[in-house]
Design a protein around this motif. Structure first.
Motif, PDB file in Angstrom:
ATOM      1  N   PRO A 344      -1.273  41.205  49.676  1.00  0.00           N
ATOM      2  CA  PRO A 344      -2.260  40.459  48.882  1.00  0.00           C
ATOM      3  C   PRO A 344      -2.343  38.992  49.317  1.00  0.00           C
ATOM      4  O   PRO A 344      -1.356  38.404  49.754  1.00  0.00           O
ATOM      5  CB  PRO A 344      -1.719  40.575  47.449  1.00  0.00           C
ATOM      6  N   TRP A 345      -3.510  38.392  49.171  1.00  0.00           N
ATOM      7  CA  TRP A 345      -3.751  37.046  49.669  1.00  0.00           C
ATOM      8  C   TRP A 345      -2.864  35.997  49.022  1.00  0.00           C
ATOM      9  O   TRP A 345      -2.553  34.968  49.624  1.00  0.00           O
ATOM     10  CB  TRP A 345      -5.226  36.675  49.452  1.00  0.00           C
ATOM     11  N   HIS A 346      -2.461  36.234  47.764  1.00  0.00           N
ATOM     12  CA  HIS A 346      -1.671  35.235  47.048  1.00  0.00           C
ATOM     13  C   HIS A 346      -0.177  35.344  47.349  1.00  0.00           C
ATOM     14  O   HIS A 346       0.617  34.527  46.886  1.00  0.00           O
ATOM     15  CB  HIS A 346      -1.890  35.371  45.534  1.00  0.00           C
ATOM     16  N   SER A 347       0.234  36.336  48.135  1.00  0.00           N
ATOM     17  CA  SER A 347       1.648  36.506  48.457  1.00  0.00           C
ATOM     18  C   SER A 347       2.095  35.482  49.501  1.00  0.00           C
ATOM     19  O   SER A 347       1.340  35.152  50.417  1.00  0.00           O
ATOM     20  CB  SER A 347       1.898  37.918  48.980  1.00  0.00           C
ATOM     21  N   PRO A 348       3.313  34.976  49.406  1.00  0.00           N
ATOM     22  CA  PRO A 348       3.807  34.026  50.417  1.00  0.00           C
ATOM     23  C   PRO A 348       3.845  34.620  51.825  1.00  0.00           C
ATOM     24  O   PRO A 348       3.787  33.900  52.817  1.00  0.00           O
ATOM     25  CB  PRO A 348       5.230  33.698  49.921  1.00  0.00           C
ATOM     26  N   GLN A 349       3.930  35.955  51.926  1.00  0.00           N
ATOM     27  CA  GLN A 349       3.982  36.614  53.226  1.00  0.00           C
ATOM     28  C   GLN A 349       2.596  36.978  53.768  1.00  0.00           C
ATOM     29  O   GLN A 349       2.479  37.612  54.816  1.00  0.00           O
ATOM     30  CB  GLN A 349       4.824  37.898  53.139  1.00  0.00           C
ATOM     31  N   ALA A 350       1.552  36.570  53.064  1.00  0.00           N
ATOM     32  CA  ALA A 350       0.194  36.989  53.456  1.00  0.00           C
ATOM     33  C   ALA A 350      -0.215  36.445  54.810  1.00  0.00           C
ATOM     34  O   ALA A 350      -1.019  37.058  55.516  1.00  0.00           O
ATOM     35  CB  ALA A 350      -0.809  36.544  52.395  1.00  0.00           C
ATOM     36  N   SER A 351       0.342  35.287  55.195  1.00  0.00           N
ATOM     37  CA  SER A 351      -0.068  34.690  56.466  1.00  0.00           C
ATOM     38  C   SER A 351       0.527  35.405  57.680  1.00  0.00           C
ATOM     39  O   SER A 351       0.034  35.249  58.797  1.00  0.00           O
ATOM     40  CB  SER A 351       0.344  33.215  56.497  1.00  0.00           C
ATOM     41  N   GLU A 352       1.576  36.184  57.467  1.00  0.00           N
ATOM     42  CA  GLU A 352       2.215  36.888  58.574  1.00  0.00           C
ATOM     43  C   GLU A 352       1.404  38.123  58.957  1.00  0.00           C
ATOM     44  O   GLU A 352       1.155  38.997  58.132  1.00  0.00           O
ATOM     45  CB  GLU A 352       3.641  37.299  58.183  1.00  0.00           C
ATOM     46  N   GLY A 353       0.995  38.171  60.198  1.00  0.00           N
ATOM     47  CA  GLY A 353       0.218  39.318  60.678  1.00  0.00           C
ATOM     48  C   GLY A 353      -1.225  39.313  60.230  1.00  0.00           C
ATOM     49  O   GLY A 353      -1.924  40.323  60.354  1.00  0.00           O
ATOM     50  N   ALA A 354      -1.696  38.175  59.683  1.00  0.00           N
ATOM     51  CA  ALA A 354      -3.082  38.106  59.208  1.00  0.00           C
ATOM     52  C   ALA A 354      -4.022  37.773  60.362  1.00  0.00           C
ATOM     53  O   ALA A 354      -3.626  37.182  61.362  1.00  0.00           O
ATOM     54  CB  ALA A 354      -3.210  37.054  58.116  1.00  0.00           C
ATOM     55  N   TYR A 355      -5.279  38.189  60.232  1.00  0.00           N
ATOM     56  CA  TYR A 355      -6.287  37.793  61.207  1.00  0.00           C
ATOM     57  C   TYR A 355      -7.191  36.734  60.569  1.00  0.00           C
ATOM     58  O   TYR A 355      -7.287  36.626  59.346  1.00  0.00           O
ATOM     59  CB  TYR A 355      -7.112  38.990  61.676  1.00  0.00           C
ATOM     60  N   LYS A 356      -7.819  35.938  61.406  1.00  0.00           N
ATOM     61  CA  LYS A 356      -8.656  34.850  60.908  1.00  0.00           C
ATOM     62  C   LYS A 356     -10.080  35.325  60.650  1.00  0.00           C
ATOM     63  O   LYS A 356     -10.694  35.946  61.509  1.00  0.00           O
ATOM     64  CB  LYS A 356      -8.661  33.689  61.899  1.00  0.00           C
ATOM     65  N   LEU A 357     -10.577  35.021  59.458  1.00  0.00           N
ATOM     66  CA  LEU A 357     -11.956  35.321  59.092  1.00  0.00           C
ATOM     67  C   LEU A 357     -12.708  34.002  58.972  1.00  0.00           C
ATOM     68  O   LEU A 357     -12.334  33.129  58.174  1.00  0.00           O
ATOM     69  CB  LEU A 357     -12.012  36.082  57.766  1.00  0.00           C
ATOM     70  N   ARG A 358     -13.749  33.829  59.760  1.00  0.00           N
ATOM     71  CA  ARG A 358     -14.526  32.595  59.716  1.00  0.00           C
ATOM     72  C   ARG A 358     -15.631  32.725  58.675  1.00  0.00           C
ATOM     73  O   ARG A 358     -16.399  33.690  58.686  1.00  0.00           O
ATOM     74  CB  ARG A 358     -15.138  32.319  61.092  1.00  0.00           C
ATOM     75  N   VAL A 359     -15.695  31.748  57.775  1.00  0.00           N
ATOM     76  CA  VAL A 359     -16.644  31.793  56.655  1.00  0.00           C
ATOM     77  C   VAL A 359     -17.622  30.628  56.781  1.00  0.00           C
ATOM     78  O   VAL A 359     -17.219  29.488  57.051  1.00  0.00           O
ATOM     79  CB  VAL A 359     -15.896  31.720  55.305  1.00  0.00           C
ATOM     80  N   PHE A 360     -18.907  30.916  56.578  1.00  0.00           N
ATOM     81  CA  PHE A 360     -19.948  29.889  56.544  1.00  0.00           C
ATOM     82  C   PHE A 360     -20.528  29.836  55.139  1.00  0.00           C
ATOM     83  O   PHE A 360     -20.760  30.873  54.515  1.00  0.00           O
ATOM     84  CB  PHE A 360     -21.065  30.211  57.540  1.00  0.00           C
ATOM     85  N   ALA A 361     -20.761  28.632  54.640  1.00  0.00           N
ATOM     86  CA  ALA A 361     -21.297  28.488  53.280  1.00  0.00           C
ATOM     87  C   ALA A 361     -22.260  27.310  53.228  1.00  0.00           C
ATOM     88  O   ALA A 361     -22.104  26.318  53.950  1.00  0.00           O
ATOM     89  CB  ALA A 361     -20.160  28.291  52.278  1.00  0.00           C
ATOM     90  N   GLY A 362     -23.253  27.439  52.373  1.00  0.00           N
ATOM     91  CA  GLY A 362     -24.224  26.369  52.194  1.00  0.00           C
ATOM     92  C   GLY A 362     -25.238  26.755  51.142  1.00  0.00           C
ATOM     93  O   GLY A 362     -25.302  27.915  50.714  1.00  0.00           O
ATOM     94  N   PHE A 363     -26.049  25.797  50.694  1.00  0.00           N
ATOM     95  CA  PHE A 363     -27.078  26.032  49.691  1.00  0.00           C
ATOM     96  C   PHE A 363     -28.444  25.988  50.358  1.00  0.00           C
ATOM     97  O   PHE A 363     -28.773  25.014  51.053  1.00  0.00           O
ATOM     98  CB  PHE A 363     -26.996  24.979  48.579  1.00  0.00           C
ATOM     99  N   ASP A 364     -29.228  27.019  50.122  1.00  0.00           N
ATOM    100  CA  ASP A 364     -30.558  27.094  50.711  1.00  0.00           C
ATOM    101  C   ASP A 364     -31.502  26.174  49.939  1.00  0.00           C
ATOM    102  O   ASP A 364     -31.868  26.454  48.796  1.00  0.00           O
ATOM    103  CB  ASP A 364     -31.057  28.531  50.670  1.00  0.00           C
ATOM    104  N   ARG A 365     -31.907  25.070  50.546  1.00  0.00           N
ATOM    105  CA  ARG A 365     -32.713  24.070  49.839  1.00  0.00           C
ATOM    106  C   ARG A 365     -34.115  24.580  49.510  1.00  0.00           C
ATOM    107  O   ARG A 365     -34.781  24.032  48.643  1.00  0.00           O
ATOM    108  CB  ARG A 365     -32.807  22.797  50.662  1.00  0.00           C
ATOM    109  N   PHE A 366     -34.553  25.640  50.169  1.00  0.00           N
ATOM    110  CA  PHE A 366     -35.886  26.191  49.873  1.00  0.00           C
ATOM    111  C   PHE A 366     -35.858  27.156  48.705  1.00  0.00           C
ATOM    112  O   PHE A 366     -36.898  27.569  48.207  1.00  0.00           O
ATOM    113  CB  PHE A 366     -36.468  26.877  51.108  1.00  0.00           C
ATOM    114  N   ARG A 367     -34.665  27.566  48.292  1.00  0.00           N
ATOM    115  CA  ARG A 367     -34.549  28.540  47.200  1.00  0.00           C
ATOM    116  C   ARG A 367     -33.909  27.947  45.949  1.00  0.00           C
ATOM    117  O   ARG A 367     -33.686  28.637  44.968  1.00  0.00           O
ATOM    118  CB  ARG A 367     -33.745  29.752  47.670  1.00  0.00           C
ATOM    119  N   ILE A 368     -33.562  26.666  46.008  1.00  0.00           N
ATOM    120  CA  ILE A 368     -32.973  26.022  44.846  1.00  0.00           C
ATOM    121  C   ILE A 368     -34.069  25.683  43.831  1.00  0.00           C
ATOM    122  O   ILE A 368     -35.040  25.003  44.154  1.00  0.00           O
ATOM    123  CB  ILE A 368     -32.215  24.732  45.247  1.00  0.00           C
ATOM    124  N   ASN A 369     -33.921  26.166  42.609  1.00  0.00           N
ATOM    125  CA  ASN A 369     -34.930  25.917  41.558  1.00  0.00           C
ATOM    126  C   ASN A 369     -34.462  24.804  40.620  1.00  0.00           C
ATOM    127  O   ASN A 369     -33.283  24.659  40.347  1.00  0.00           O
ATOM    128  CB  ASN A 369     -35.184  27.194  40.745  1.00  0.00           C
TER     129      ASN A 369
END
Length: 369
Positions: A344-369
């Motif tokens: 599980p991600w919250h375990s202290p051992q979670a970083s061992e043997g883990a792979y990297k997931l790249r995340v992109f985030a942002g707010f779409d200014r054309f869809r913000i009401n």
């Protein structure tokens, strides 16, 4: 026993439209050519990727240009068929010129599409890439170009009845040629042949390749494969099916990948007589124009220095800028998180043997009401 004809039909049913099939092939090319942030962790100590520039080039498969007294020849017949030459494509309405006229009156006829990319590492042997069944992601070469080849086969079958796959593995001193052709499939079995040819270091490399291919495909045991190459050669002006002309066209592609920015590892797909758009349209849809519009909106992870080019002709390839989402999204951010498949991600051992997931985030200014 595998029903080759049935398998081919199943490959053609995997995409909602032809553009998605084309993008799936491009996904494979990008996977092979992009240097990930943690790429150096698995590299040899003597391998330095700091100067590596990933490249994907897409352009029409053109026949040799011929001179004509009328420099204005174009796809006028298709334009007259429906008044304005426009067609319904899977992405946008667009006309598709079948003949491209240069300023000196030479005409190049387009017969398909080429997708060429360099690779970080050697390409898997084509005999493995083109295996009919190898669906396991474990030890299947999932980190290499084309993964296990499933997407490659499905994409090619959807877009063309005859596709060629070309590979340069410079470190090993050979090139490879594979074929994905409907005509090779039988109810008794599926045939996706792959061949290997040695390359010399002299000035006669292409002539040597031509001689090797002529000797091999003239043999009776390769009669069915030879017919595919003859079909490819028949596209030349006024030509009947001709093995030698087909080999000459293929050798031109080999010459291209052998001299692709001096990269050691290069992968190319040639889609002959590409099926694109709606077959009921009076004019063919324009895959190149659709890609120019779709590519920047499809990919977020392409680095700024990546050399992605799309061309209306083989010679004129314009660079694609991936600014669509960075310019559109507010507070656009990118970060990596470690993902462990068993802890599980919250375990202290979670970083061992883990792979990297790249995340992109942002707010779409054309869809913000």
């Amino acid at each position: 026993r595998v029903d080759g004809k049935g398998l081919w039909r199943s490959w053609k049913r995997n995409f909602k439209n032809k553009l998605l099939a084309l993008l799936d092939l491009i996904d494979n090319s990008l996977d092979a050519a992009i240097v990930a942030n943690d790429e150096n962790e698995d590299d040899d100590e003597d391998e330095d990727l700091s100067d590596f520039i990933g490249r994907v080039h897409i352009y029409p498969d053109e026949l040799p240009a011929r001179r004509t007294p009328d420099a204005s020849v174009s796809n006028s017949g298709a334009r007259e068929a429906n008044g304005n030459g426009r067609a319904t494509s899977p992405y946008f309405d667009a006309p598709q010129p079948q003949r491209i006229t240069s300023g000196n009156g030479a005409i190049s006829t387009t017969t398909g599409l080429c997708i060429v990319n360099n690779c970080l590492r050697p390409v898997r042997p084509l005999v493995n890439v083109l295996e009919v069944y190898n669906s396991s992601k474990i030890n299947s070469g999932s980190g290499d170009i084309g993964e296990n080849g499933v997407g490659l086969k499905q994409g090619c079958a959807t877009l063309s009845d005859l596709s060629f796959v070309l590979v340069k593995n410079g470190r090993d001193g050979y090139v490879e040629l594979g074929m994905i052709a409907e005509s090779l499939q039988r109810a008794e079995g599926c045939l996706l042949p792959a061949f290997r040819f040695t390359i010399s270091n002299g000035d006669d490399t292409i002539q040597s390749l031509q001689n090797q291919m002529t000797a091999l495909f003239s043999q009776s045991e390769h009669k069915r494969v030879s017919k595919c190459i003859q079909q490819y050669g028949s596209k030349m002006e006024g030509s009947a099916p001709d093995l030698q002309k087909g080999i000459v066209r293929l050798c031109k592609h080999f010459d291209g990948i052998l001299n692709f920015f001096n990269n050691r590892f290069v992968f190319a797909v040639v889609l002959d007589d590409m099926h694109y758009g709606n077959p009921n349209d009076s004019a063919a849809a324009d895959a190149i124009k659709d890609l120019v519009a779709a590519i920047p909106r499809t990919y977020l992870h392409v680095p700024a220095g990546f050399d992605f080019r799309i061309g209306k002709t083989r010679a004129s390839r314009e660079k694609v800028n991936f600014h669509y989402w960075p310019n559109r999204l507010v507070e656009f951010s990118s970060f990596s998180v470690g993902v462990n498949t068993s802890v599980p991600w919250h375990s202290p051992q979670a970083s061992e043997g883990a792979y990297k997931l790249r995340v992109f985030a942002g707010f779409d200014r054309f869809r913000i009401n």
